[in-house]
Design a protein around this motif. Structure first.
Motif, PDB file in Angstrom:
ATOM      1  N   GLN A  93       0.817  -1.209   0.000  1.00  0.00           N
ATOM      2  CA  GLN A  93       0.000   0.000   0.000  1.00  0.00           C
ATOM      3  C   GLN A  93       0.854   1.263   0.000  1.00  0.00           C
ATOM      4  OE1 GLN A  93      -4.106  -0.463   2.028  1.00  0.00           O
ATOM      5  NE2 GLN A  93      -2.687  -1.456   3.408  1.00  0.00           N
ATOM      6  N   ALA A  94       2.039   1.185   0.600  1.00  0.00           N
ATOM      7  CA  ALA A  94       2.936   2.344   0.577  1.00  0.00           C
ATOM      8  C   ALA A  94       3.419   2.641  -0.834  1.00  0.00           C
ATOM      9  CB  ALA A  94       4.124   2.102   1.510  1.00  0.00           C
TER      10      ALA A  94
ATOM     11  N   HIS B 298     -14.046   3.649  12.067  1.00  0.00           N
ATOM     12  CA  HIS B 298     -15.123   4.582  11.747  1.00  0.00           C
ATOM     13  C   HIS B 298     -15.447   5.491  12.930  1.00  0.00           C
ATOM     14  CE1 HIS B 298     -16.763   4.320   7.756  1.00  0.00           C
ATOM     15  NE2 HIS B 298     -16.723   3.011   7.758  1.00  0.00           N
ATOM     16  N   LEU B 299     -14.884   5.206  14.097  1.00  0.00           N
ATOM     17  CA  LEU B 299     -15.072   6.076  15.258  1.00  0.00           C
ATOM     18  C   LEU B 299     -14.204   7.329  15.191  1.00  0.00           C
ATOM     19  CD1 LEU B 299     -15.197   3.375  18.099  1.00  0.00           C
ATOM     20  CD2 LEU B 299     -17.121   4.501  16.958  1.00  0.00           C
ATOM     21  N   LEU B 300     -13.347   7.407  14.183  1.00  0.00           N
ATOM     22  CA  LEU B 300     -12.518   8.606  14.003  1.00  0.00           C
ATOM     23  C   LEU B 300     -13.414   9.830  13.788  1.00  0.00           C
ATOM     24  CD1 LEU B 300      -9.769   7.059  11.689  1.00  0.00           C
ATOM     25  CD2 LEU B 300      -9.467   7.824  14.046  1.00  0.00           C
ATOM     26  N   PRO B 301     -12.922  11.014  14.137  1.00  0.00           N
ATOM     27  CA  PRO B 301     -13.788  12.211  14.121  1.00  0.00           C
ATOM     28  C   PRO B 301     -14.452  12.498  12.782  1.00  0.00           C
ATOM     29  CG  PRO B 301     -11.720  12.676  15.242  1.00  0.00           C
ATOM     30  CD  PRO B 301     -11.582  11.317  14.640  1.00  0.00           C
ATOM     31  N   THR B 302     -13.716  12.351  11.679  1.00  0.00           N
ATOM     32  CA  THR B 302     -14.276  12.699  10.380  1.00  0.00           C
ATOM     33  C   THR B 302     -14.095  11.563   9.383  1.00  0.00           C
ATOM     34  OG1 THR B 302     -12.197  13.697   9.608  1.00  0.00           O
ATOM     35  CG2 THR B 302     -13.770  15.139  10.770  1.00  0.00           C
TER      36      THR B 302
ATOM     37  N   GLN C  47      -8.034   8.523   5.205  1.00  0.00           N
ATOM     38  CA  GLN C  47      -6.584   8.631   5.281  1.00  0.00           C
ATOM     39  C   GLN C  47      -5.950   7.421   5.962  1.00  0.00           C
ATOM     40  OE1 GLN C  47      -6.004  12.339   7.345  1.00  0.00           O
ATOM     41  NE2 GLN C  47      -6.330  13.602   5.504  1.00  0.00           N
ATOM     42  N   LEU C  48      -6.693   6.791   6.853  1.00  0.00           N
ATOM     43  CA  LEU C  48      -6.150   5.670   7.622  1.00  0.00           C
ATOM     44  C   LEU C  48      -6.768   4.323   7.246  1.00  0.00           C
ATOM     45  CD1 LEU C  48      -5.923   7.243  11.204  1.00  0.00           C
ATOM     46  CD2 LEU C  48      -4.061   6.849   9.580  1.00  0.00           C
TER      47      LEU C  48
ATOM     48  N   GLY D 244      -7.063  -1.998   6.822  1.00  0.00           N
ATOM     49  CA  GLY D 244      -6.904  -3.201   6.010  1.00  0.00           C
ATOM     50  C   GLY D 244      -5.707  -4.029   6.417  1.00  0.00           C
ATOM     51  N   THR D 245      -4.602  -3.365   6.744  1.00  0.00           N
ATOM     52  CA  THR D 245      -3.401  -4.083   7.153  1.00  0.00           C
ATOM     53  C   THR D 245      -3.623  -4.852   8.450  1.00  0.00           C
ATOM     54  OG1 THR D 245      -2.038  -2.372   6.110  1.00  0.00           O
ATOM     55  CG2 THR D 245      -0.954  -3.810   7.703  1.00  0.00           C
ATOM     56  N   ILE D 246      -4.212  -4.190   9.434  1.00  0.00           N
ATOM     57  CA  ILE D 246      -4.469  -4.847  10.730  1.00  0.00           C
ATOM     58  C   ILE D 246      -5.483  -5.968  10.560  1.00  0.00           C
ATOM     59  CG2 ILE D 246      -5.389  -4.499  13.049  1.00  0.00           C
ATOM     60  CD1 ILE D 246      -4.278  -1.667  12.973  1.00  0.00           C
ATOM     61  N   SER D 247      -6.489  -5.766   9.719  1.00  0.00           N
ATOM     62  CA  SER D 247      -7.513  -6.801   9.510  1.00  0.00           C
ATOM     63  C   SER D 247      -6.898  -8.074   8.937  1.00  0.00           C
ATOM     64  CB  SER D 247      -8.597  -6.278   8.577  1.00  0.00           C
ATOM     65  OG  SER D 247      -9.260  -5.173   9.124  1.00  0.00           O
TER      66      SER D 247
END
Length: 436
Positions: free
Chosen positions: A49-50, A306-310, A316-317, A322-325
């Protein structure tokens, strides 16, 4: 690896990172395997992904950050390092053939799938995740749009995966076992494939006309010729993919809920359960458990992000989700003994595919139903001239037959009393020989 291996000519500090070992490495404890499997899958997905998600060269050409089929490859390359499916020849050859067939004139998903599987078996490049690589040009618009540029992208992605594997897998393990061809014949079949089902098997209590279609055989089935295996693999993949698409692509119930006609990860699954019927990775426990774990981990991790503010911050993350999943799915499957490489792609899709993200928790029953449909087709097609499954829940190690050595007497007579007469008889024979 034998001394004749060409890698033995290199300095050990170089050949070690290419998989060469002067002697077979010891078996590692489970916690070491799990740790390095997680590190490998995490780093592998991260590197891909990088490169494709940050490099402007690929962004301008519309290349997606990662082809989801490499979620399945990550599970195989970093988790099952000894499997013939995971070796470099299978990795490069399988994905390239899958991309080539998927991008060629076969525009139907099942058309590319069955042709790819037969070609894979003929060229001895069996790599199940590449089945999803063949399926993606049909089900993914982004992949379709890049056209034939898909082929070099696949080759570069495979090279990145291999580079990470050579580093991570050779720290406390060994990879690859071989590069192009093993020094001795390698069987990709399960060691239980020729094991006789004992009378204690519960399926033996059923009528044979029923238990036959559930994988039971009173005696080990004979090995089938390659053309028979290729033929029934073709039929199995064709029917399996067609049934899945008929259910999810035609039923109004699933269409109204936005369910895809086929989840891309099942392109890899059909290659396993119809092509490599004896592999432990293809048995029902791995099929059902692996995909469910992948879907569950993927949805849970995505919900947390999805709990991120926006929503912008989530986008962006999303690569990290996906990597952690994928890495988390690999570890949980190894712990629960449900390793099924395509499930890595199932977890990756839950984070990276917008349509599947919108399904939310509904993704889990869709995955279970798709697995069940694949299993039903496999029970029918694979049991006509082959045998599937080899086991349902847990493999039973075949009994080891002892060599016909002489057994010691059951009494408590000391060994010296048994050997002394033989020694005296031998001495007498020598004296007689000298006299003559």
């Amino acid at each position: 690896m034998p001394p004749q291996n060409q890698l033995s000519r290199l300095p050990l500090w170089i050949s070690r990172w290419l998989g060469y070992r002067p002697s077979p490495p010891p078996k590692r404890p489970n916690y070491i395997v799990w740790f390095w499997s997680f590190i490998g899958a995490f780093c592998g997905i991260l590197v891909i992904q990088a490169v494709f998600g940050q490099a402007q060269y690929f962004i301008r050409r519309g290349v997606p950050p990662i082809a989801v089929s490499y979620g399945a490859t990550a599970v195989l390359i970093y988790g099952a390092v000894d499997a013939p499916f995971a070796q470099p020849r299978a990795l490069f050859g399988g994905h390239f053939i899958g991309a080539l067939v998927g991008r060629s004139g076969f525009n139907s998903s099942h058309g590319s799938q069955d042709r790819y599987l037969v070609l894979m078996q003929i060229t001895d490049t069996t790599h199940p995740p590449a089945g999803s690589t063949a399926l993606l040009p049909t089900v993914n618009a982004d992949i379709r749009d890049i056209g034939w540029y898909y082929l070099p992208v696949v080759l570069l992605t495979s090279a990145l995966v291999l580079g990470v594997a050579l580093l991570v897998n050779n720290i406390q393990r060994r990879y690859p076992v071989f590069w192009f061809r093993h020094s001795s014949p390698v069987s990709i079949q399960s060691e239980y494939s020729t094991a006789k089902m004992t009378p204690q098997n519960r399926l033996s209590r059923l009528p044979l006309r029923v238990s036959h279609w559930l994988g039971y055989r009173p005696s080990p089935p004979p090995k089938k010729p390659t053309y028979i295996v290729c033929f029934w693999s073709y039929i199995g993949v064709f029917c399996g993919v067609a049934v899945i698409q008929a259910v999810f692509g035609q039923a109004p119930y699933f269409i109204s809920r936005g369910a895809p006609s086929i989840i891309a990860s099942y392109g890899a699954t059909v290659n396993l359960i119809y092509g490599e019927v004896d592999s432990p990775l293809a048995q029902p426990r791995a099929l059902l458990g692996g995909h469910f774990i992948g879907a569950l981990i993927g949805v849970c991790i995505t919900k947390l992000f999805h709990l991120l503010p926006t929503e912008e911050r989530f986008e962006q993350l999303v690569w990290l989700a996906g990597t952690i999943s994928c890495a988390g799915t690999l570890i949980l499957m190894e712990i629960t003994d449900t390793t099924h490489p395509p499930a890595g792609a199932t977890a990756l899709l839950a984070a990276l595919d917008a349509d599947i993200r919108d399904m939310g928790w509904y993704y889990l029953p869709v995955v279970l139903l798709t697995s069940a449909l694949s299993l039903v087709v496999a029970l029918i097609v694979n049991n006509i001239q082959r045998r599937y499954p080899v086991y349902w829940f847990q493999a039973v190690t075949p009994p080891v037959s002892r060599p016909p050595h002489a057994t010691l007497p059951q009494n408590d007579e000391p060994i010296e009393s048994l050997t002394a007469p033989a020694l005296r008889a031998n001495d007498n024979f020598k004296k007689t020989e000298n006299v003559v």
